[in-house]
Design a protein around this motif. Structure first.
Motif, PDB file in Angstrom:
ATOM      1  N   UNK A 109      86.625  13.659  79.216  1.00 55.24           N
ATOM      2  CA  UNK A 109      86.092  14.894  79.781  1.00 55.24           C
ATOM      3  C   UNK A 109      84.580  14.879  79.937  1.00 55.24           C
ATOM      4  N   UNK A 110      83.883  14.073  79.144  1.00 55.89           N
ATOM      5  CA  UNK A 110      82.427  14.045  79.210  1.00 55.89           C
ATOM      6  C   UNK A 110      81.742  14.985  78.244  1.00 55.89           C
ATOM      7  N   UNK A 111      82.508  15.735  77.460  1.00 59.50           N
ATOM      8  CA  UNK A 111      81.882  16.654  76.509  1.00 59.50           C
ATOM      9  C   UNK A 111      81.231  15.868  75.387  1.00 59.50           C
ATOM     10  N   UNK A 112      80.104  16.330  74.877  1.00 61.14           N
ATOM     11  CA  UNK A 112      79.442  15.620  73.783  1.00 61.14           C
ATOM     12  C   UNK A 112      80.364  15.483  72.584  1.00 61.14           C
ATOM     13  N   UNK A 113      80.252  14.367  71.898  1.00 58.86           N
ATOM     14  CA  UNK A 113      81.102  14.116  70.742  1.00 58.86           C
ATOM     15  C   UNK A 113      80.867  15.172  69.667  1.00 58.86           C
ATOM     16  N   UNK A 114      79.675  15.727  69.603  1.00 61.13           N
ATOM     17  CA  UNK A 114      79.401  16.775  68.619  1.00 61.13           C
ATOM     18  C   UNK A 114      80.214  18.029  68.935  1.00 61.13           C
ATOM     19  N   UNK A 115      80.514  18.265  70.220  1.00 64.66           N
ATOM     20  CA  UNK A 115      81.341  19.417  70.597  1.00 64.66           C
ATOM     21  C   UNK A 115      82.812  19.150  70.291  1.00 64.66           C
ATOM     22  N   UNK A 116      83.286  17.970  70.677  1.00 62.77           N
ATOM     23  CA  UNK A 116      84.705  17.677  70.478  1.00 62.77           C
ATOM     24  C   UNK A 116      85.041  17.489  69.005  1.00 62.77           C
ATOM     25  N   UNK A 117      84.165  16.807  68.255  1.00 63.29           N
ATOM     26  CA  UNK A 117      84.432  16.568  66.835  1.00 63.29           C
ATOM     27  C   UNK A 117      84.109  17.780  65.970  1.00 63.29           C
ATOM     28  N   UNK A 118      83.135  18.583  66.396  1.00 61.72           N
ATOM     29  CA  UNK A 118      82.709  19.711  65.585  1.00 61.72           C
ATOM     30  C   UNK A 118      83.413  21.012  65.886  1.00 61.72           C
ATOM     31  N   UNK A 119      83.969  21.129  67.099  1.00 64.64           N
ATOM     32  CA  UNK A 119      84.565  22.402  67.506  1.00 64.64           C
ATOM     33  C   UNK A 119      85.985  22.242  68.059  1.00 64.64           C
ATOM     34  N   UNK A 324      64.382  21.420  74.773  1.00 64.75           N
ATOM     35  CA  UNK A 324      64.652  20.503  73.672  1.00 64.75           C
ATOM     36  C   UNK A 324      66.078  20.010  73.617  1.00 64.75           C
ATOM     37  N   UNK A 325      66.929  20.475  74.530  1.00 69.18           N
ATOM     38  CA  UNK A 325      68.326  20.045  74.548  1.00 69.18           C
ATOM     39  C   UNK A 325      68.411  18.575  74.956  1.00 69.18           C
ATOM     40  N   UNK A 326      69.138  17.803  74.170  1.00 69.84           N
ATOM     41  CA  UNK A 326      69.282  16.371  74.437  1.00 69.84           C
ATOM     42  C   UNK A 326      70.457  16.139  75.398  1.00 69.84           C
ATOM     43  N   UNK A 327      70.149  15.567  76.555  1.00 77.06           N
ATOM     44  CA  UNK A 327      71.171  15.322  77.572  1.00 77.06           C
ATOM     45  C   UNK A 327      71.326  13.822  77.777  1.00 77.06           C
ATOM     46  N   UNK A 328      72.589  13.358  77.791  1.00 75.10           N
ATOM     47  CA  UNK A 328      72.796  11.929  77.975  1.00 75.10           C
ATOM     48  C   UNK A 328      74.201  11.491  77.653  1.00 75.10           C
ATOM     49  N   UNK A 329      74.316  10.282  77.098  1.00 75.32           N
ATOM     50  CA  UNK A 329      75.600   9.679  76.782  1.00 75.32           C
ATOM     51  C   UNK A 329      76.366  10.581  75.814  1.00 75.32           C
ATOM     52  N   UNK A 330      77.507  11.129  76.212  1.00 78.32           N
ATOM     53  CA  UNK A 330      78.204  12.088  75.354  1.00 78.32           C
ATOM     54  C   UNK A 330      78.822  11.474  74.104  1.00 78.32           C
ATOM     55  N   UNK A 331      78.899  10.141  74.044  1.00 80.85           N
ATOM     56  CA  UNK A 331      79.466   9.513  72.851  1.00 80.85           C
ATOM     57  C   UNK A 331      78.450   9.403  71.714  1.00 80.85           C
ATOM     58  N   UNK A 332      77.187   9.698  71.995  1.00 78.61           N
ATOM     59  CA  UNK A 332      76.154   9.615  70.962  1.00 78.61           C
ATOM     60  C   UNK A 332      76.057  10.941  70.216  1.00 78.61           C
ATOM     61  N   UNK A 333      75.953  10.905  68.898  1.00 85.83           N
ATOM     62  CA  UNK A 333      75.971  12.152  68.122  1.00 85.83           C
ATOM     63  C   UNK A 333      74.801  13.073  68.403  1.00 85.83           C
ATOM     64  N   UNK A 334      73.685  12.537  68.889  1.00 86.00           N
ATOM     65  CA  UNK A 334      72.524  13.386  69.157  1.00 86.00           C
ATOM     66  C   UNK A 334      72.609  14.117  70.500  1.00 86.00           C
ATOM     67  N   UNK A 335      73.524  13.710  71.360  1.00 82.42           N
ATOM     68  CA  UNK A 335      73.631  14.330  72.686  1.00 82.42           C
ATOM     69  C   UNK A 335      74.208  15.738  72.582  1.00 82.42           C
ATOM     70  N   UNK A 336      73.554  16.674  73.245  1.00 79.45           N
ATOM     71  CA  UNK A 336      73.984  18.077  73.234  1.00 79.45           C
ATOM     72  C   UNK A 336      74.541  18.529  74.580  1.00 79.45           C
ATOM     73  N   UNK A 337      74.296  17.764  75.639  1.00 81.01           N
ATOM     74  CA  UNK A 337      74.776  18.134  76.972  1.00 81.01           C
ATOM     75  C   UNK A 337      75.233  16.884  77.703  1.00 81.01           C
ATOM     76  N   UNK A 338      76.501  16.849  78.055  1.00 78.13           N
ATOM     77  CA  UNK A 338      77.067  15.696  78.755  1.00 78.13           C
ATOM     78  C   UNK A 338      77.242  15.968  80.233  1.00 78.13           C
ATOM     79  N   UNK A 339      78.011  15.113  80.931  1.00 81.45           N
ATOM     80  CA  UNK A 339      78.222  15.270  82.365  1.00 81.45           C
ATOM     81  C   UNK A 339      79.332  16.273  82.659  1.00 81.45           C
ATOM     82  N   UNK A 340      79.329  16.808  83.865  1.00 83.08           N
ATOM     83  CA  UNK A 340      80.446  17.645  84.300  1.00 83.08           C
ATOM     84  C   UNK A 340      81.704  16.774  84.331  1.00 83.08           C
TER      85      UNK A 340
END
Length: 510
Positions: A109-119, A324-340
């Motif tokens: 889906x492209x959602x950041x791993x912090x979203x999928x793993x945390x929520x 300050x939002x970190x946008x990039x590779x959604x598999x990285x734990x620091x990424x806060x915004x992934x691709x559509x």
């Protein structure tokens, strides 16, 4: 620049989590599709192929419904403790591999791993856990009379069609599947073709605990699978989460066989900031509502109403935090915004970014596609805030479903409540204030299915989810949901002896 080794690593990661090709899951078996056609599923962060799925058709749907119908008599009469055990084990297995399934959702889906793993995935497990406690509590009632006893039974409906969206596939699947199974129904699931891999893997994980035919999955495009599923005469319940235009079609299809429906549709939710609010907390809430899951959330607070007294201060804080939002590779734990999630969604969001200035809105920040080094093929959008927005603009009335929020000013309570309610939708809403009386007044007047006070997305177990107006009807995630998956039968037992004496007896003497 993306190196060959980095691409290989991503490819190897996909091969670790996914099969090269998935069949339909029908009657407890993985089967090829009738058409022989397949659909590629790609990673929206870099465009690489993850897997292929079957392009289902009416013949596949017929097989799946037949399997669900055959399984219904046994499952509907199963002991509540059996259904409880199955749902509890599904929750346990999901929790045991929660990191794996979170990564599957992120890759798909492209959602950041912090979203999928945390929520997303903890929330999904919680849904199965919650409904595992309900089978024994799904009860009828009795009514006593001098000459009769009335028994009211609550029975499962039969084969249920569940159609889930692409934005939160695992969670939305649980919202439909868990109550249906808890109530004793069988299910044919049609996931979104673009983001279904984690769902397919989860049922591969749980295939041994589900009696054959209790859960069936048919993949494919909506017109080829959705319509024959919803119009099938053996389908006795339809649950859909998705867009309003698609819902209208599905409601028409379901009407063919007078099948009851639950619809969870779009939203354009109001997030109201009062001058007395904790502005730092409110800013964080608005940023979260903008970027969480890339803004691909139906209940997101995409219309932010800020009291004029604090507008300047609020916007400065909002801009600072958003930058300050970190946008990039959604598999990285620091990424806060992934691709559509898909090219279609990327193009849709981009069209609204162009529309906003044409309508007279100003771009506070963002407003364009984002270029991420190493992920040049990724479907990224800059987090965007529009200001000087009028409530009748299309960007303020239509669901954009991306990291885009519109900010409007307000001066008095009557005005902001009128603006908040002037939308065809009514799914979510937020209020930020330290005034308890104001919080209650706003919550009562807002025409929406959920209102969060001083923390947006503050989901709690058993919270009913659903909307007012064109956001749909019915509720999910609560005990009341089970009522949507059952029907009532009244049985009246006569206690009086002998005939009534109205027919067949000699007339009384005069």
């Amino acid at each position: 620049m993306t190196t060959e080794s980095e691409v290989l690593t991503r490819t190897e990661r996909a091969q670790r989590y996914f099969r090269a090709e998935y069949g339909h899951f029908i009657g407890g078996q993985w089967t090829e599709g009738n058409s022989g056609r397949t659909i590629p599923v790609t990673n929206p962060a870099d465009g690489t192929l993850l897997s292929t799925i079957q392009a289902g058709d009416a013949a596949d749907v017929n097989r799946a419904v037949a399997a669900a119908k055959a399984a219904f008599p046994s499952w509907s009469r199963s002991h509540p403790m059996q259904r409880q055990a199955v749902l509890a084990e599904m929750a346990r297995r999901l929790t045991a591999r929660i990191d794996d399934f979170a990564m599957m959702e992120t890759l798909d889906n492209g959602k950041p791993i912090r979203d999928s793993a945390g929520f997303d995935l903890p929330g999904t497990a919680a849904v199965y856990d919650f409904y595992s406690t309900t089978p024994l509590h799904l009860r009828g009632e009795t009514m006593d009379f001098p000459d009769a006893v009335s028994l009211v039974h609550r029975e499962p409906l039969g084969v249920c069609a569940a159609i889930v969206p692409w934005n939160i596939p695992m969670y939305c699947t649980a919202l439909k599947l868990a109550p249906a199974l808890a109530a004793g129904n069988t299910v044919v699931l049609k996931p979104a073709e673009s983001t279904c891999l984690a769902v397919l893997e989860f049922f591969a994980e749980c295939a041994d605990i589900l009696p054959p035919g209790v859960v069936n999955i048919v993949t494919g495009y909506g017109p080829e699978t959705g319509e024959p599923l919803v119009t099938h005469p053996d389908v006795r319940k339809v649950s859909f989460t998705g867009s309003k235009p698609t819902a209208r079609k599905i409601m028409g299809y379901a009407a063919v066989n007078i099948a009851p429906q639950t619809m969870e549709l779009g939203g354009k939710s109001a997030n109201i900031i009062c001058a007395d609010a904790d502005l730092d907390a409110a800013v964080e809430g608005v940023v979260m509502s903008t970027v969480f899951n890339k803004g691909e959330v139906c209940i997101a607070g995409t219309r932010t109403f800020v009291q004029q007294l604090v507008m300047e201060e609020f916007l400065e804080k909002l801009k600072t935090v958003l930058h300050g939002v970190s946008q990039g590779d959604p598999t990285l734990p620091e990424t806060q915004l992934g691709p559509q999630a898909s090219q279609v969604q990327f193009d849709k969001v981009k069209s609204y970014l162009e529309l906003g200035p044409q309508e007279g809105a100003k771009v506070l920040t963002g407003g364009a596609p984002a270029r991420i080094p190493g992920l040049e093929k990724g479907l990224f959008i800059e987090p965007t805030i529009f200001t000087e927005v009028e409530n009748d603009m299309r960007i303020a009335q239509e669901e954009i479903f991306g990291p885009v929020t519109c900010v409007q000013a307000w001066t008095d309570e009557e005005e902001v409540l009128r603006l908040a309610n002037e939308t065809p939708y009514g799914l979510g809403g937020g209020v930020w204030t330290r005034d308890l009386g104001r919080a209650h007044r706003f919550a009562r007047e807002m025409q929406t299915g959920s209102v969060w006070i001083n923390r947006y997305y503050n989901f709690v177990p058993g919270q009913p989810l659903g909307g007012y107006k064109e956001s749909g009807f019915g509720r999910e995630n609560s005990f009341e949901t089970l009522l949507h998956y059952t029907q009532v039968k009244a049985v009246v037992i006569n206690l009086a002896e002998g005939p009534l004496g109205i027919y067949g007896s000699a007339p009384a003497a005069i």
